[in-house]
Each structure stands twice: as C-alpha cells, then as structure tokens.
Design a protein around this motif. Structure first.
Motif, PDB file in Angstrom:
ATOM      1  N   ASN A  81       0.860  -1.177   0.000  1.00  0.00           N
ATOM      2  CA  ASN A  81       0.000   0.000   0.000  1.00  0.00           C
ATOM      3  C   ASN A  81       0.894   1.223   0.000  1.00  0.00           C
ATOM      4  O   ASN A  81       2.076   1.153  -0.246  1.00  0.00           O
ATOM      5  CB  ASN A  81      -0.947  -0.011   1.220  1.00  0.00           C
ATOM      6  N   ALA A  82       0.303   2.361   0.291  1.00  0.00           N
ATOM      7  CA  ALA A  82       1.074   3.586   0.275  1.00  0.00           C
ATOM      8  C   ALA A  82       2.117   3.577   1.377  1.00  0.00           C
ATOM      9  O   ALA A  82       2.025   2.835   2.344  1.00  0.00           O
ATOM     10  CB  ALA A  82       0.126   4.780   0.440  1.00  0.00           C
TER      11      ALA A  82
ATOM     12  N   LEU B 280       3.754  -7.554  -7.902  1.00  0.00           N
ATOM     13  CA  LEU B 280       2.931  -6.946  -6.858  1.00  0.00           C
ATOM     14  C   LEU B 280       1.577  -6.532  -7.439  1.00  0.00           C
ATOM     15  O   LEU B 280       1.463  -6.257  -8.633  1.00  0.00           O
ATOM     16  CB  LEU B 280       3.639  -5.728  -6.264  1.00  0.00           C
ATOM     17  N   PRO B 281       0.557  -6.450  -6.611  1.00  0.00           N
ATOM     18  CA  PRO B 281      -0.765  -6.029  -7.095  1.00  0.00           C
ATOM     19  C   PRO B 281      -0.738  -4.617  -7.670  1.00  0.00           C
ATOM     20  O   PRO B 281       0.095  -3.790  -7.280  1.00  0.00           O
ATOM     21  CB  PRO B 281      -1.639  -6.096  -5.830  1.00  0.00           C
ATOM     22  N   VAL B 282      -1.672  -4.344  -8.565  1.00  0.00           N
ATOM     23  CA  VAL B 282      -1.722  -3.049  -9.244  1.00  0.00           C
ATOM     24  C   VAL B 282      -1.891  -1.910  -8.258  1.00  0.00           C
ATOM     25  O   VAL B 282      -1.401  -0.800  -8.488  1.00  0.00           O
ATOM     26  CB  VAL B 282      -2.870  -3.050 -10.290  1.00  0.00           C
ATOM     27  N   ARG B 283      -2.582  -2.155  -7.141  1.00  0.00           N
ATOM     28  CA  ARG B 283      -2.838  -1.076  -6.181  1.00  0.00           C
ATOM     29  C   ARG B 283      -1.535  -0.483  -5.645  1.00  0.00           C
ATOM     30  O   ARG B 283      -1.504   0.694  -5.264  1.00  0.00           O
ATOM     31  CB  ARG B 283      -3.710  -1.581  -5.033  1.00  0.00           C
ATOM     32  N   TYR B 284      -0.473  -1.273  -5.610  1.00  0.00           N
ATOM     33  CA  TYR B 284       0.807  -0.737  -5.142  1.00  0.00           C
ATOM     34  C   TYR B 284       1.355   0.286  -6.135  1.00  0.00           C
ATOM     35  O   TYR B 284       1.858   1.343  -5.744  1.00  0.00           O
ATOM     36  CB  TYR B 284       1.807  -1.866  -4.941  1.00  0.00           C
ATOM     37  N   PHE B 285       1.249  -0.001  -7.416  1.00  0.00           N
ATOM     38  CA  PHE B 285       1.755   0.916  -8.444  1.00  0.00           C
ATOM     39  C   PHE B 285       0.900   2.178  -8.524  1.00  0.00           C
ATOM     40  O   PHE B 285       1.386   3.230  -8.913  1.00  0.00           O
ATOM     41  CB  PHE B 285       1.784   0.205  -9.800  1.00  0.00           C
ATOM     42  N   ASP B 286      -0.371   2.064  -8.148  1.00  0.00           N
ATOM     43  CA  ASP B 286      -1.241   3.234  -8.139  1.00  0.00           C
ATOM     44  C   ASP B 286      -0.841   4.233  -7.069  1.00  0.00           C
ATOM     45  O   ASP B 286      -1.192   5.411  -7.159  1.00  0.00           O
ATOM     46  CB  ASP B 286      -2.701   2.806  -7.913  1.00  0.00           C
ATOM     47  N   SER B 287      -0.118   3.766  -6.047  1.00  0.00           N
ATOM     48  CA  SER B 287       0.223   4.640  -4.921  1.00  0.00           C
ATOM     49  C   SER B 287       1.717   4.961  -4.846  1.00  0.00           C
ATOM     50  O   SER B 287       2.149   5.607  -3.904  1.00  0.00           O
ATOM     51  CB  SER B 287      -0.217   3.979  -3.604  1.00  0.00           C
TER      52      SER B 287
ATOM     53  N   GLU C 243      11.910  -4.099   2.614  1.00  0.00           N
ATOM     54  CA  GLU C 243      10.544  -3.586   2.710  1.00  0.00           C
ATOM     55  C   GLU C 243       9.740  -3.982   1.471  1.00  0.00           C
ATOM     56  O   GLU C 243       8.583  -4.391   1.567  1.00  0.00           O
ATOM     57  CB  GLU C 243      10.557  -2.061   2.840  1.00  0.00           C
ATOM     58  N   LEU C 244      10.374  -3.840   0.307  1.00  0.00           N
ATOM     59  CA  LEU C 244       9.693  -4.172  -0.935  1.00  0.00           C
ATOM     60  C   LEU C 244       9.434  -5.673  -1.033  1.00  0.00           C
ATOM     61  O   LEU C 244       8.326  -6.101  -1.384  1.00  0.00           O
ATOM     62  CB  LEU C 244      10.544  -3.703  -2.117  1.00  0.00           C
ATOM     63  N   ARG C 245      10.432  -6.471  -0.668  1.00  0.00           N
ATOM     64  CA  ARG C 245      10.290  -7.923  -0.808  1.00  0.00           C
ATOM     65  C   ARG C 245       9.377  -8.521   0.257  1.00  0.00           C
ATOM     66  O   ARG C 245       8.921  -9.658   0.123  1.00  0.00           O
ATOM     67  CB  ARG C 245      11.673  -8.572  -0.764  1.00  0.00           C
ATOM     68  N   ASP C 246       9.116  -7.767   1.311  1.00  0.00           N
ATOM     69  CA  ASP C 246       8.175  -8.234   2.323  1.00  0.00           C
ATOM     70  C   ASP C 246       6.725  -8.144   1.844  1.00  0.00           C
ATOM     71  O   ASP C 246       5.841  -8.765   2.425  1.00  0.00           O
ATOM     72  CB  ASP C 246       8.323  -7.422   3.615  1.00  0.00           C
ATOM     73  N   MET C 247       6.508  -7.334   0.826  1.00  0.00           N
ATOM     74  CA  MET C 247       5.147  -7.172   0.318  1.00  0.00           C
ATOM     75  C   MET C 247       4.726  -8.425  -0.447  1.00  0.00           C
ATOM     76  O   MET C 247       5.478  -8.953  -1.259  1.00  0.00           O
ATOM     77  CB  MET C 247       5.064  -5.949  -0.597  1.00  0.00           C
ATOM     78  N   ALA C 248       3.537  -8.872  -0.176  1.00  0.00           N
ATOM     79  CA  ALA C 248       3.050 -10.101  -0.803  1.00  0.00           C
ATOM     80  C   ALA C 248       2.773  -9.869  -2.283  1.00  0.00           C
ATOM     81  O   ALA C 248       2.079  -8.919  -2.665  1.00  0.00           O
ATOM     82  CB  ALA C 248       1.780 -10.574  -0.104  1.00  0.00           C
ATOM     83  N   THR C 249       3.312 -10.725  -3.142  1.00  0.00           N
ATOM     84  CA  THR C 249       3.019 -10.659  -4.571  1.00  0.00           C
ATOM     85  C   THR C 249       1.662 -11.309  -4.837  1.00  0.00           C
ATOM     86  O   THR C 249       1.095 -11.993  -3.981  1.00  0.00           O
ATOM     87  CB  THR C 249       4.091 -11.397  -5.386  1.00  0.00           C
ATOM     88  N   GLU C 250       1.169 -11.093  -6.032  1.00  0.00           N
ATOM     89  CA  GLU C 250      -0.100 -11.733  -6.413  1.00  0.00           C
ATOM     90  C   GLU C 250       0.049 -13.254  -6.396  1.00  0.00           C
ATOM     91  O   GLU C 250      -0.886 -13.970  -6.024  1.00  0.00           O
ATOM     92  CB  GLU C 250      -0.525 -11.254  -7.807  1.00  0.00           C
TER      93      GLU C 250
END
Length: 605
Positions: free
Chosen positions: A5-6, A118-125, A327-334
């Motif tokens: 997320n943001a 990563l989900p699209v919502r991440y790129f939106d923010s 931090e980036l790699r901790d984010m769950a991918t699709e």
C-alpha cells in the motif's frame, strides 16, 4: 507478509539483527568468491608484514655487524613479499569486483521480478521513479558487502590484530600506553555509524523521490511545454535536489569528523611513542631498530582503523539499501496471495457481477450494488458520463482490484478465488491510451504471443486495419515505434494495440474506447474486424460513440456508480430514458458536424 500500500506515515524501525542476517545470506550465497578473496587478502596482508619487520633486522643485526649476506637475504625477502602483495592485490580486486557486480545484477533481477508481481494497487500509490530507484540504485551498495569493502574491512581488522601482536612482542608497556586512544577511536566509530545509518536511509528515500519527479517531468514534457511550466518544474526539482544536498552534507560532516578523530588519534599515539619509546631507547631497554619497527607497526594498526571510517560508511549505506529492498520484498506478490487459490486451466467466459460495491477511498463509493450477467460469447457495452464507474468495472473484471462487497464471478467461480496469472491469460484488452514499448511494430503486436510467426502478425494487423500503414514505413514491421509509441499517430497506436489483442485470442475481451483515436473512415474499416474478433468471446465495451455499440447484446447505462438502465439498443431507444437522450444528442451533434462543420468549429472555438 504485509499487503502493499502507500508508504507508511511513520518511519520503519531499523532492524539491525535482520539486516545482518540478510548480509550473511548474501555472503553465504557468494561464499566461493568471498572465500577466495579472504584467502588472497590474508596472503597480501601477511606479506605486508615482511618489509616493516625487516627494518628491525637491518638496523639491529645486518648494519651493526656489517653482514652483507644477511642484508641480501633481507632484501630478497622484501622483494618477494612485494611481488606477492602486488599479485594478490590485483587478483583480489578482480575476483571480488566481478563477484560484486554479479551479485548486484542478480539482486536487481530478483527485485524487479518481485516488483512486477505486486498487485496493481501498489503501483497506483507509488511513483515509477521511486520504483526505478529501488531496482537500480538500492542494490548498488552490496558491492561493499560482496566486493572489496567487506574484504578490506576484514583485512584491516586482521592486520591491526596481527600488528598489535608484534607491538606487544616489541614493547608491551608502550603498546598498552597506545591502547587507550585506540579504544576511544573505536567507540567514536561505533557512535558515528549508528547516527549515519538513518541518514543514509533517508538519502535513498530522497533520491528516489527526486528521480520519480524527474521521470514524471520527462514523461510529461509536452504538457509542460504547452503550459510553459518549465520554471515551475525546475523549482520543484531544485527543492528536491537541495534536500538531497543537505542530506549528503550531513554524511560528509559525519565522515569528516570520523576522519578528523582518526588523525587526532594518530597524533596522540605518535606523541606517546616519541616520548615513551624514545625514553626506552635512551635507557637502553629498547633498540633503535625496535623503536622504528614499532612506529611502522603502529601505522599498520591505526591506518586500517582510520580506513574503517570510509569502508564502514560504505557498508552502512549498503545496509540502508538492503533495508529498503527488504521492505519491498516483504510485500506479498499476487502469486503469494494466490498460492491457495483455484487453478484456471480454461475459461468459457461467463461473467457475472453479483451485488458489487467498490470504493477507492473509504466512504466514497464508486460502484453501488451493481449486478448483471454477461453470458459467454456475448457483448456488454458500458455507457455513461465520466465518473459513472465504467472504468472501475473494467478494472474489477481484470482483477486489478477486489470489491469491498459482492463478487465478480467467472464461470461460476468468484475471481477472488482464482489464480490471477491463470485467469489473465484468457484476457485481452485495448485501452483508450494504449501503451507501446520502445521496440519494433512486430515486437509490439507479438507481445501477447511470444514466438508468433510473421504470417500470424500480418494476419491480425490486416484485421485491425494496420497492415497498410505499416507497409508504408521504410522499415515496415521492423519500424521502431519509440517510447510509448511516440513515433506513431494516436490512431496508428490504437490499431497496433487492437492487432495485439487479436493475436492473444482471448476468451474475455475488453475494449475501452478502442476506436476513440480513429477517424470515421478507419473506424468504419476496423469495426468489421472488431466484430469478427468479438465473435465467440465475452466482450466488454466502453464506447464514446454510441453508434459503435448498437449490435451489443446488452447495454448498461451507468450513473453515479449504479446501473440506471439496461437492455439492447432497440429496447433502450424504445424506453425513451437516459440512453435515448444520450444517443439523440450524439446523433444530432454528428449530424450538425456533417451538415455544417464550419459552424461547429466556430461554436467550439
């Protein structure tokens, strides 16, 4: 895993234990090169002891005894040590430097591979420039872990320990007298690195933001020039650059202080050695050769410690980069989110919205209790004013977002229960603003089907009414389209995108204003191709020109996130409601433009 997320409002706490764990993992992964480097370093450092210790032998034994034979052996030993040190130093830089660059390349690949899943919502923010910095800049620091930085740091520490042993052997009392300033220096280094680490982390954030703004500026250069916003953009970028400068200035101040502290330590130790050691020589408890050798070895202790200030700063910067990458790699991918979801071996194309509500911001609904059924092979058109929710519905069908309420069901299974990579293999899309890669026309059309033959690419280009203009280029299908397809007109880009979608042979086709950039003649020619493309596929169409959707199986009229009317073109015309009003107004406008285009131009002008 935490969902992407943001950026959080609070600064994340630095986890030194985990950072060291990641550093160890990198070192273990490249242990062969690191091990070779350490062996070479040990040989190099050991050989560096020969010349300094030879000084004692020359002054205390060879010269007083006029022993030319011993002097020759000492000189030969010094020459051999010098050659060994030179060769091992060269080999060391070659081995570890190549290993470091290989590690950087590999980490960049891994970070980019994780990022694009990563989900699209991440790129939106998140700004694209920030993401570019994370992929390209953050991994750079690990060269100081895998490369010469860590090796030099280890070598310096070992050299200092070895030299300290020699010093204790030469004069243990004098050595103990020098330990106190060295201990003070070590404590100062520890404090400095602790304070510099967050500054380096902040630098990465600022640099990413500045890079992001620069990327946006270059991408929107036409808009900037049209509105003469060059000075404004220069000011915004300049403010970011100044923030970066102030951060760098802080690190320069910190590293300068550590360097100054190191020089101070050297001076204090020099005074101690001069006074105490000189007194020992006068009293005869220490030979002149031992004193000079002591001075040289003191340098071998202090020099590595001083260099730690520079090397330690580099390693601190590497940890800051690893921290941001983590931090980036901790984010769950699709893929990770979909691990337990259902495989999608095939899609028939029956799509249903079941009481779907959606909002981007809490309390601001974009869709409200939307329900409709799109049987396989049918065409559903979405009509409505701007902001009515049409594009959001398309985004939900492509699984770029999930509704807060209700389900989007495909062939009887909610999309939220399907593996997205499997599901999206059956999707095709033509957007209003189609993205083309900076490659050839052939590459862009064939993007959806790697390995497609020239004949297949030409066939779909003909259906999309693109073949003729492509053949008009000097390089034909090998023509470079430029970044985002800038070398093509809007209509040409759209026809290439339509050909690309046709080649994908999707079961669910999405046409978002697919003919908006085409002139009337091209649109008429392409409609037949699109009609053939839609045959047997579930198609969703957002159309600006209502005349292009009269053959749709159902038309959904959207207003303020709700379906206010639905039916075929004939049914909605007969209903006499919102759709008929929109259709009549558009039809009248087109008639006015056709009959008296000059007046229309004057009116809009």
């Amino acid at each position: 895993m935490v969902p992407p997320n943001a950026a959080p409002a609070k600064k994340p706490k630095y986890d030194s234990k985990r950072a060291w764990g990641e550093a160890r993992a990198l070192i273990v992964q490249h242990r062969r090169s690191v091990s070779i480097g350490l062996v070479l370093m040990l040989i190099s450092r050991a050989s560096s002891f020969v010349l300094p210790y030879s000084t004692k032998k020359v002054l205390d034994e060879a010269l007083p005894n006029s022993d030319l034979t011993l002097l020759g052996w000492i000189a030969l030993a010094g020459l051999i040590a010098t050659v060994v040190q030179s060769l091992t130093g060269y080999a060391l830089s070659q081995v570890v430097s190549v290993a470091a660059q290989q590690a950087i390349a590999q980490l960049r690949e891994e970070v980019q591979g994780h990022l694009i899943r990563l989900p699209v919502r991440y790129f939106d923010s998140t700004k694209s420039g920030v993401l570019v910095s994370r992929v390209m800049s953050d991994p750079e620091g690990i060269r100081n872990l895998i490369g010469t930085g860590l090796i030099q740091l280890t070598g310096g520490i070992l050299s200092a320990i070895g030299a300290m042993g020699v010093l204790l052997y030469l004069n243990w009392k004098l050595t103990l007298a020098t330990v106190l300033p060295l201990a003070a220096f070590g404590a100062g280094m520890s404090i400095a690195f602790k304070r510099l680490r967050p500054i380096f982390r902040e630098r990465s954030v600022i640099q990413a933001e500045v890079t992001g703004r620069l990327t946006e500026t270059l991408g929107g250069i036409r808009l900037i020039k049209v509105y003469t916003a060059e000075d404004r953009e220069k000011k915004v970028f300049g403010e970011g650059v100044q923030r970066l400068f102030q951060n760098i200035a802080k690190t320069i101040t910190g590293t300068s202080l550590t360097g100054t502290l190191g020089l101070g330590v050297v001076g204090v130790i020099g005074v101690i050695v001069m006074y105490v050691g000189g007194g020992d020589v006068i009293r005869g408890s220490m030979t002149l050769g031992s004193l000079i050798t002591f001075v040289v070895f003191i340098g071998m202790v202090t020099a590595p410690l001083i260099s730690i200030a520079s090397i330690g700063t580099q390693i601190t910067e590497a940890f800051a980069g690893l921290d941001r990458i983590r931090e980036l790699r901790d984010m769950a991918t699709e893929d990770q989110e979909d691990a337990a979801k259902k495989d999608v071996p095939a899609v028939v194309g029956h799509v249903r919205f079941d009481d779907v509500s959606f909002e981007y911001e809490e309390g601001v609904p974009v869709l409200k209790h939307v329900s409709f059924d799109a049987p396989a092979g049918t065409t559903t058109a979405l009509v409505g004013s701007s902001g009515s929710g049409k594009s959001t519905m398309i985004s939900l069908i492509m699984a770029f977002a999930q509704p807060q309420q209700g389900n989007i069901v495909v062939d009887g299974t909610p999309v939220s229960n399907l593996k997205l990579r499997d599901y999206r293999r059956h999707l095709g899309v033509v957007m209003q603003d189609n993205f083309l890669f900076d490659g050839t026309v052939k590459d862009n059309i064939g993007f959806t089907k790697p390995g497609a033959s020239d004949e297949e690419i030409m066939a779909v280009a003909k259906i999309a009414n693109a073949h003729d203009f492509i053949m008009g280029f000097p390089q034909q299908y090998d023509t470079i389209v430029g970044e985002r397809g800038v070398k093509l007109s809007g209509g040409q880009r759209q026809r290439v995108a339509i050909a690309r979608a046709i080649l994908a042979d999707p079961r669910v086709l999405i046409l978002d204003e697919a003919t908006s950039s085409l002139d009337s003649e091209s649109e008429h020619l392409i409609q037949e191709g699109l009609r053939r493309l839609r045959a047997g596929r579930t198609t969703f169409v957002i159309a600006h020109r209502l005349s292009t959707i009269t053959s749709a199986d159902q038309i959904l009229v959207m207003e303020k996130g709700e379906i206010v009317e639905r039916g075929t073109h004939q049914q909605l015309i007969a209903l006499g409601g919102r759709y008929r009003d929109l259709y009549n107004r558009q039809f009248q406008l087109e008639q006015d433009q056709f009959i008296n285009p000059g007046e229309e131009i004057a009116a809009t002008g």
